[in-house]
Motif scaffolding. Structure first.
Motif, mmCIF file in Angstrom:
data_model
loop_
_atom_site.group_PDB
_atom_site.id
_atom_site.type_symbol
_atom_site.label_atom_id
_atom_site.label_comp_id
_atom_site.label_asym_id
_atom_site.label_seq_id
_atom_site.Cartn_x
_atom_site.Cartn_y
_atom_site.Cartn_z
ATOM 1 N N UNK A 41 0.825 -1.216 0.000
ATOM 2 C CA UNK A 41 0.000 0.000 0.000
ATOM 3 C C UNK A 41 0.859 1.266 0.000
ATOM 4 N N UNK A 42 0.276 2.329 -0.483
ATOM 5 C CA UNK A 42 1.012 3.572 -0.667
ATOM 6 C C UNK A 42 1.201 4.292 0.669
ATOM 7 N N UNK A 43 2.478 4.588 0.967
ATOM 8 C CA UNK A 43 2.826 5.451 2.096
ATOM 9 C C UNK A 43 3.705 6.554 1.519
ATOM 10 N N UNK A 44 3.077 7.673 1.228
ATOM 11 C CA UNK A 44 3.791 8.748 0.526
ATOM 12 C C UNK A 44 5.002 9.232 1.303
ATOM 13 N N UNK A 45 4.914 9.235 2.630
ATOM 14 C CA UNK A 45 6.040 9.741 3.430
ATOM 15 C C UNK A 45 7.248 8.825 3.365
ATOM 16 N N UNK A 46 7.032 7.540 3.034
ATOM 17 C CA UNK A 46 8.138 6.585 2.979
ATOM 18 C C UNK A 46 8.795 6.506 1.605
ATOM 19 N N UNK A 47 8.201 7.145 0.605
ATOM 20 C CA UNK A 47 8.781 7.098 -0.741
ATOM 21 C C UNK A 47 10.095 7.862 -0.822
ATOM 22 N N UNK A 48 10.388 8.652 0.197
ATOM 23 C CA UNK A 48 11.643 9.429 0.211
ATOM 24 C C UNK A 48 12.873 8.538 0.314
ATOM 25 N N UNK A 49 12.663 7.234 0.648
ATOM 26 C CA UNK A 49 13.798 6.323 0.780
ATOM 27 C C UNK A 49 13.504 5.001 0.077
ATOM 28 N N UNK A 50 12.812 5.075 -1.051
ATOM 29 C CA UNK A 50 12.504 3.864 -1.817
ATOM 30 C C UNK A 50 13.257 3.883 -3.142
ATOM 31 N N UNK A 51 12.658 4.484 -4.162
ATOM 32 C CA UNK A 51 13.342 4.596 -5.454
ATOM 33 C C UNK A 51 14.464 5.621 -5.407
ATOM 34 N N UNK A 52 14.298 6.629 -4.584
ATOM 35 C CA UNK A 52 15.303 7.681 -4.447
ATOM 36 C C UNK A 52 15.680 7.784 -2.978
ATOM 37 N N UNK A 53 16.671 8.608 -2.693
ATOM 38 C CA UNK A 53 17.002 8.929 -1.301
ATOM 39 C C UNK A 53 17.109 10.433 -1.151
ATOM 40 N N UNK A 54 16.241 10.970 -0.325
ATOM 41 C CA UNK A 54 16.297 12.405 -0.074
ATOM 42 C C UNK A 54 17.415 12.685 0.925
ATOM 43 N N UNK A 55 17.814 13.947 1.109
ATOM 44 C CA UNK A 55 18.865 14.250 2.090
ATOM 45 C C UNK A 55 18.466 13.815 3.498
ATOM 46 N N UNK A 56 19.458 13.626 4.352
ATOM 47 C CA UNK A 56 19.181 13.185 5.720
ATOM 48 C C UNK A 56 18.259 14.157 6.449
ATOM 49 N N UNK A 57 18.403 15.456 6.182
ATOM 50 C CA UNK A 57 17.526 16.387 6.879
ATOM 51 C C UNK A 57 16.084 16.285 6.413
ATOM 52 N N UNK A 58 15.858 15.598 5.296
ATOM 53 C CA UNK A 58 14.494 15.400 4.818
ATOM 54 C C UNK A 58 13.847 14.132 5.326
ATOM 55 N N UNK A 59 14.632 13.202 5.892
ATOM 56 C CA UNK A 59 14.070 11.945 6.396
ATOM 57 C C UNK A 59 13.766 12.093 7.882
ATOM 58 N N UNK A 60 12.750 12.883 8.169
ATOM 59 C CA UNK A 60 12.384 13.174 9.558
ATOM 60 C C UNK A 60 11.705 11.978 10.202
#
Length: 511
Positions: free
Chosen positions: A465-484
């Motif tokens: 199921x879709x968890x939009x907040x977790x997509x930041x570390x799936x196909x891509x990786x956002x900066x550490x300050x973005x993975x709150x």
């Protein structure tokens, strides 16, 4: 007991000759079991029992034998000491080893001896003392051979459970880190540890891990693969539902995400549960490089994952059923290269893929200096000879080579094997149904993965199921300050990783 072995659930009688006779019968034909008898004072007889090669003889001499003999000389040779509470006195005031416990059963004596402890029996005392003096040869902490990184820690797990636990403790200096121990295997009695972060890991997942591991009843556990097969959700699925690693930093990172680690003695591979498909495509180094580089490398992995799975199938389908989809010049070139080949494309592809897999497996099993040479030279020689003999076409050799390279890019070895195996049914579907078969195969794989669970967590999470907040570390990786926030599925108790915003702010320019 079987084969005439005497019962070992009896109590320690306190009659040293009787207890030693029973133990020698139980441990018969074991030349590495040492019975060291000595006098404890004037008339007190005692014996220490240990397994030669599994104890530190320096500790046995300095912390057990010398204190006991010294105590016997100074106290017991004057007057016979009352036996009441003697084992407590020796345990608390005489023996200087770090860990000393007591027990009353012969079964406990046998178990502790075989685990590497030193056992003390005293005539007239109906208790045994179990003294920790373990000290066998073990491999030093080295760089993991299967998960090498350019940037990151160089430490890897060893075959010693206590060493592995200490490597985790060094990185998580918090009382929230819980290590629950148990033994598995009726004969091997293998030590197993369940590690998790209290207050972060989901209580339901922890309870499920305890239940699945605790119900294992088998004669021996020799490697973490035994436990993996016995605790996974769907044992018939080709996809791995338990991750494993040699890297302490990787298991610590997963514990911080609310996952549970399972460490097994005598193996350097620790298990991580639950796991998702996207996590199997991630490497430890993704979090040590800058996020732009990590994102591009991840996208490259997914591209080559598709190539590793579908490239031979698409080539077969296009040449066999859908020639009109190829540009004319490419079609003529492919037809010219296949003019002398006596086999259809599907047979040609299967021959080359099976040969390539055999060479790769041979390279793994052979000694390392020889194996790499055999794999490289064998592939070059066989490929060139096959093209020259007209058995396969040159484009097919190129396709198989690119596919082989693509499968090496997948970080998880178990996931890479899964893709390599799925490639063969996909080629058969392409050779019989063309692109329709390829599409059906992809749909079947996606439906199966969507139904799959790992300890109750959907395998395609956070996409389905879709968890939009977790997509930041799936196909891509956002900066550490973005993975709150942590993963939604595994850290419901404590979802926030950091307080406030840590986003860097450029300094204001002065006027």
């Amino acid at each position: 007991m079987e084969h005439g072995t005497p019962p070992i659930n009896e109590l320690v009688s306190g009659k040293l000759a009787q207890d030693m006779g029973l133990l020698k019968t139980i441990l018969d034909r074991s030349s590495d079991i040492v019975f060291r008898e000595f006098q404890l004072g004037d008339a007190q007889t005692a014996v220490i029992i240990f397994l030669d090669g599994m104890v530190n003889t320096i500790i046995v001499d300095s912390d057990i034998m010398q204190p006991l003999l010294k105590y016997g000389e100074t106290m017991l040779q004057k007057s016979r000491l009352s036996l009441t509470g003697l084992e407590t006195l020796l345990q608390n005031q005489v023996i200087t080893a770090a860990q000393v416990n007591s027990g009353e059963r012969i079964q406990e004596v046998v178990d502790h001896v075989l685990c590497g402890d030193t056992v003390l029996l005293i005539d007239g005392v109906n208790k045994a003392l179990f003294i920790s003096a373990k000290g066998w040869g073990k491999r030093a902490v080295e760089e993991p051979a299967t998960e090498a990184v350019i940037r990151g820690p160089r430490e890897g797990f060893t075959e010693n459970l206590l060493t592995n636990i200490s490597l985790i403790r060094r990185r998580l200096r918090t009382p929230q880190l819980k290590i629950e121990g148990l033994q598995l295997g009726q004969l091997s009695k293998t030590d197993v540890a369940i590690a998790y972060l209290e207050g972060i890991a989901d209580d339901a997942i922890i309870a499920e891990v305890r239940e699945r591991v605790g119900r294992i009843d088998i004669d021996a556990i020799l490697e973490s693969g035994y436990v993996e097969e016995l605790i996974e959700d769907n044992s018939y699925s080709i996809f791995p539902q338990v991750n494993y690693t040699e890297r302490p930093d990787k298991i610590v990172a997963n514990l911080l995400e609310g996952k549970v680690g399972i460490l097994i003695d005598n193996t350097p591979f620790a298990l991580i549960v639950p796991v998702t498909f996207f996590e199997m495509m991630q490497a430890s180094e993704d979090y040590y490089q800058r996020y732009v580089i990590s994102t591009l490398i991840r996208l490259l992995r997914y591209l080559f994952l598709i190539i590793a799975l579908l490239l031979p199938s698409l080539y077969i389908a296009l040449l066999t059923f859908h020639q009109e989809m190829l540009p004319t010049s490419l079609l003529l070139s492919a037809a010219a290269s296949r003019e002398a080949v006596p086999f259809p494309a599907i047979v040609e592809a299967l021959l080359m893929e099976i040969s390539f897999e055999a060479l790769r497996e041979a390279g793994v099993r052979l000694p390392r200096p020889v194996g790499q040479s055999v794999s490289i030279v064998g592939a070059l020689v066989i490929g060139e000879a096959s093209v020259s003999a007209g058995i396969v076409s040159a484009p097919m050799v190129i396709i198989v080579s690119i596919t082989g390279i693509a499968s090496f890019i997948i970080p998880s070895y178990s996931q890479a094997i899964t893709i390599r195996l799925l490639r063969f049914p996909m080629m058969i579907l392409a050779g019989t149904l063309g692109l329709y078969g390829v599409l059906l195969g992809v749909l079947f794989i996606l439906i199966h993965m969507a139904r799959l669970r790992s300890f109750g967590v959907p395998y395609l999470s956070p996409l389905a199921p879709m968890h939009a907040s977790d997509l930041k570390d799936a196909l891509v990786r956002v900066p550490w300050w973005g993975m709150v926030r942590r993963s939604t599925e595994t850290s419901k108790n404590n979802p926030r990783r950091m307080k406030g915003s840590l986003r860097p702010r450029p300094p204001k320019r002065g006027g």
